[in-house]
Enzyme design. Structure first.
Site, PDB file in Angstrom:
ATOM      1  N   ASP A   5      -0.140   4.639   1.263  1.00 15.51           N
ATOM      2  CA  ASP A   5      -0.403   5.200   1.946  1.00 15.51           C
ATOM      3  C   ASP A   5       0.256   4.959   3.418  1.00 15.51           C
ATOM      4  O   ASP A   5       0.581   3.567   3.847  1.00 15.51           O
ATOM      5  CB  ASP A   5      -1.932   5.480   2.605  1.00 15.51           C
ATOM      6  CG  ASP A   5      -2.574   4.258   2.903  1.00 15.51           C
ATOM      7  OD1 ASP A   5      -2.122   2.894   2.325  1.00 15.51           O
ATOM      8  OD2 ASP A   5      -3.429   4.496   3.704  1.00 15.51           O
ATOM      9  N   ASP A  17       6.172   0.858   7.009  1.00 17.44           N
ATOM     10  CA  ASP A  17       4.838   0.099   6.714  1.00 17.44           C
ATOM     11  C   ASP A  17       3.779   1.611   5.413  1.00 17.44           C
ATOM     12  O   ASP A  17       3.484   1.798   6.317  1.00 17.44           O
ATOM     13  CB  ASP A  17       3.755   0.026   8.061  1.00 17.44           C
ATOM     14  CG  ASP A  17       2.555  -0.405   8.027  1.00 17.44           C
ATOM     15  OD1 ASP A  17       2.015  -0.660   6.690  1.00 17.44           O
ATOM     16  OD2 ASP A  17       1.681  -0.074   8.715  1.00 17.44           O
ATOM     17  N   HIS A  27       0.946  -1.066  -0.403  1.00 18.31           N
ATOM     18  CA  HIS A  27      -0.123  -0.276   0.145  1.00 18.31           C
ATOM     19  C   HIS A  27       0.631   1.054  -0.247  1.00 18.31           C
ATOM     20  O   HIS A  27       1.562   1.015   0.973  1.00 18.31           O
ATOM     21  CB  HIS A  27      -0.961  -0.019   0.914  1.00 18.31           C
ATOM     22  CG  HIS A  27      -0.758   0.551   2.741  1.00 18.31           C
ATOM     23  ND1 HIS A  27      -0.101   0.476   2.864  1.00 18.31           N
ATOM     24  CD2 HIS A  27       0.283  -0.904   3.652  1.00 18.31           C
ATOM     25  CE1 HIS A  27       0.230   0.361   4.801  1.00 18.31           C
ATOM     26  NE2 HIS A  27       0.291  -1.076   4.036  1.00 18.31           N
ATOM     27  N   HIS A  41       4.180   2.222  12.910  1.00 19.91           N
ATOM     28  CA  HIS A  41       2.739   3.268  13.334  1.00 19.91           C
ATOM     29  C   HIS A  41       2.944   4.338  14.654  1.00 19.91           C
ATOM     30  O   HIS A  41       1.786   4.808  15.452  1.00 19.91           O
ATOM     31  CB  HIS A  41       1.416   2.816  13.972  1.00 19.91           C
ATOM     32  CG  HIS A  41       0.951   2.145  12.846  1.00 19.91           C
ATOM     33  ND1 HIS A  41      -0.568   1.437  13.287  1.00 19.91           N
ATOM     34  CD2 HIS A  41       1.371   1.712  11.192  1.00 19.91           C
ATOM     35  CE1 HIS A  41      -0.879   0.960  11.668  1.00 19.91           C
ATOM     36  NE2 HIS A  41       0.005   1.355  10.306  1.00 19.91           N
ATOM     37  N   GLU A  89      -5.620   1.593   2.719  1.00 19.44           N
ATOM     38  CA  GLU A  89      -5.269   0.516   3.652  1.00 19.44           C
ATOM     39  C   GLU A  89      -5.644   0.794   5.037  1.00 19.44           C
ATOM     40  O   GLU A  89      -6.002  -0.460   5.613  1.00 19.44           O
ATOM     41  CB  GLU A  89      -3.642  -0.282   3.211  1.00 19.44           C
ATOM     42  CG  GLU A  89      -3.960  -1.512   3.606  1.00 19.44           C
ATOM     43  CD  GLU A  89      -3.224  -1.745   5.024  1.00 19.44           C
ATOM     44  OE1 GLU A  89      -3.156  -2.670   5.893  1.00 19.44           O
ATOM     45  OE2 GLU A  89      -3.016  -0.507   5.884  1.00 19.44           O
ATOM     46  N   GLU A  90      -4.446   1.915   5.609  1.00 17.44           N
ATOM     47  CA  GLU A  90      -4.284   2.114   6.899  1.00 17.44           C
ATOM     48  C   GLU A  90      -5.848   2.526   7.335  1.00 17.44           C
ATOM     49  O   GLU A  90      -5.972   3.212   8.558  1.00 17.44           O
ATOM     50  CB  GLU A  90      -3.407   2.858   7.725  1.00 17.44           C
ATOM     51  CG  GLU A  90      -1.981   2.609   6.988  1.00 17.44           C
ATOM     52  CD  GLU A  90      -1.321   1.313   7.887  1.00 17.44           C
ATOM     53  OE1 GLU A  90      -2.340   1.590   9.022  1.00 17.44           O
ATOM     54  OE2 GLU A  90      -0.225   1.198   7.338  1.00 17.44           O
ATOM     55  N   ASP A 150       3.751  -6.453   2.811  1.00 23.42           N
ATOM     56  CA  ASP A 150       3.260  -5.418   3.952  1.00 23.42           C
ATOM     57  C   ASP A 150       3.080  -6.247   5.546  1.00 23.42           C
ATOM     58  O   ASP A 150       2.440  -6.179   6.727  1.00 23.42           O
ATOM     59  CB  ASP A 150       1.448  -5.115   3.864  1.00 23.42           C
ATOM     60  CG  ASP A 150       1.526  -3.719   4.654  1.00 23.42           C
ATOM     61  OD1 ASP A 150       2.215  -3.195   5.347  1.00 23.42           O
ATOM     62  OD2 ASP A 150      -0.801  -3.824   5.190  1.00 23.42           O
TER      63      ASP A 150
HETATM   64 ZN   LIG Z   1       0.514  -1.960   6.112  1.00 19.59          ZN
END
Ligand SMILES: [Zn+2]
Length: 487
Positions: free
Chosen positions: A79, A116, A77, A458, A146-147, A170
């Protein structure tokens, strides 16, 4: 552009990571990154398209001699999660990342790194760019959003994809392959609130000190659910018809195991409230004893105060709320006993609330196997019907069931063994991955998810060891060479 990662091979892999890190690409703001990939493909004469969600698919023919091999999908992904360290000013809509190489790892100054899933984007660009790799025909799929709910993958027209082998990039641990993921949905039971008034003495009860955690990854750790514990206390208290429920509130997110829950009851006089307080203390004492091994911080506090014309729920709704929460299944519902740490189905009662308008219970059922999801949904529907609640399901996404036989998994295991002398672990991920949508959209798809080590994702501490990134790329390209019939 002045590149900061030096001395690593293949140089293009690391340069592409820096290129995309210069482009803002927080979830919902992927247009520039999506255009970058599209232009990258067009400038190299590769077939590519971009859809309304901003997803980009790039095709590359098989290397000489491998043109006729079955096509393979690589996917990740575009994003990233945008988190900033306290005190750092960073405009994720306008600014690129400030990359730093430190102790052999890459991080971003004051922000998330977006490895990520920038690691996947860079790997796919490097594979598409390399003139000398041996590989089957490729379809590289760059998704968006995706997130924030797998939005790009939800919107992708899968019918245009020819590949029936998917390598999702991922995952966040080297040496680990994800081979199954859970589907999920938000399941809400609610009914309109009916309020009356009561006066006398209010008894406040609160449950706190629990460990909580993610409702997927931590669901098998026997953690206490504050709402379930409170429901047991309320069942005891509501046996007395003089007890009136004024509030039942707990949890904040459907995907978190609730750590706290509070309730308020109103009694006609102080003596009745004191008797109830004693009953709570006795039962909570037993609960604390029983929970000590798993929840040593469990605490239940009570407080009394005068109450004057306080809104209380009708007796019937109060009972319905306490009974439904008490009866609701919760926690792990199904495991695969042949695999360690392999939860197949679970359920989290994440939120309870009593607002002026409505009383509701919010659940997040998860399963990699669709029929278990349906079973849980049926059970919750019955629970709701039994106590007069209406049912609402939203945000549903499919799971990816474990395949007993998977040629791509076996190939990754063989190549990993040759490269490292170690065994590639295979685990189920008990939360959502885009793989679930691809498996649903492409019948017969053989899928795997791998990736380099990425720590503290994150968060502003997110970092990726550069050697792990290089090894992951070497693993993926070696697998592609085998899929092209090479050695
Ligand atoms: Zn991810």
């Amino acid at each position: 552009m002045e590149y900061r990662i030096r001395g690593w091979e293949p140089a293009a892999l690391f340069r592409f990571f820096e290129d995309i890190s210069a482009i803002p690409r927080g979830s919902g703001n992927e247009k520039a990154a999506s255009d970058f990939v599209l232009n990258f493909a067009r400038s190299r004469g590769l077939e590519a398209w971009q859809d309304a969600s901003g997803n980009v698919v790039v095709r590359k023919d098989g290397s000489p001699g491998a043109e006729g091999c079955p096509p393979v999908i690589l996917q990740g992904h575009l994003d990233m999660v945008c988190e900033t360290r306290a005190g750092v000013a960073h405009d994720f809509r306008a600014q690129g990342l400030d990359l730093v190489v430190e102790d052999g790892a890459l991080r971003a100054n004051g922000t998330t790194l977006g490895a990520d899933d920038g690691a996947a984007v860079a790997m796919m660009l490097a594979v598409l760019d390399a003139p000398d790799l041996v590989h089957p025909p490729l379809e590289c799929v760059f998704t968006t959003g995706e997130e924030i709910g797998l939005l790009g993958a939800q919107g992708l027209d899968m019918s245009r994809l020819r590949g029936r082998t998917l390598i999702n990039l991922d995952s966040e641990e080297e040496g680990l392959a994800i081979v199954s993921s859970a589907g999920g949905m938000r399941f809400t039971l609610s009914r309109p609130a009916a309020w009356e008034q009561a006066s006398g003495t209010a008894l406040g009860v609160s449950v706190s000190g629990l460990r909580g955690g993610h409702s997927g990854g931590d669901i098998d750790r026997e953690r206490g659910n504050a709402i379930k514990l409170m429901a047991r206390l309320l069942r005891r208290l509501l046996r007395e018809p003089e007890a009136r429920l004024a509030d039942f509130t707990g949890g904040g997110k459907d995907n978190a195991i609730p750590r706290e829950c509070a309730a308020t009851l109103v009694y006609p006089d102080e003596a009745a409230a004191r008797r109830a307080q004693e009953a709570v203390r006795t039962l909570a004492g037993d609960m604390a004893e029983a929970l000590r091994p798993t929840e040593p911080g469990f605490a239940c506090a009570t407080a009394l105060e005068p109450a004057e014309a306080v809104p209380v729920l009708s007796r019937e709704i109060a009972r319905a709320m306490a009974d439904a929460a008490f009866l609701a299944p919760n926690g792990v519902r199904q495991r695969n006993p042949q695999k360690e740490n392999f939860v197949v189905a679970s359920l989290n009662l994440g939120i309870v609330s009593t607002t002026p308008e409505a009383c509701s219970l919010v659940f997040l059922p998860r399963s990699s196997v669709e029929t278990f999801q349906e079973e849980t949904a049926e059970l919750l529907t019955l629970l709701g019907e039994t106590f007069g609640f209406s049912v609402e399901v939203s945000g549903r996404y499919p799971g990816w069931a474990y395949a007993e036989r998977s040629p791509i998994r076996e190939l990754f295991q063989a190549v990993y063994r040759e490269q490292t002398g170690r065994e590639l672990r295979a685990e189920a991920f008990h939360a959502g991955l885009e793989c679930g949508l691809f498996v649903q959209g492409l019948p017969g798809l053989d899928a795997i998810s791998v990736g380099p080590d990425i720590r503290d994702i994150h968060t502003p501490d997110e970092r990726m060891p550069l050697d792990s990134f290089a090894r992951c790329y070497a693993l993926v390209t070696a697998v592609l060479a085998r899929l092209a019939g090479g050695q």
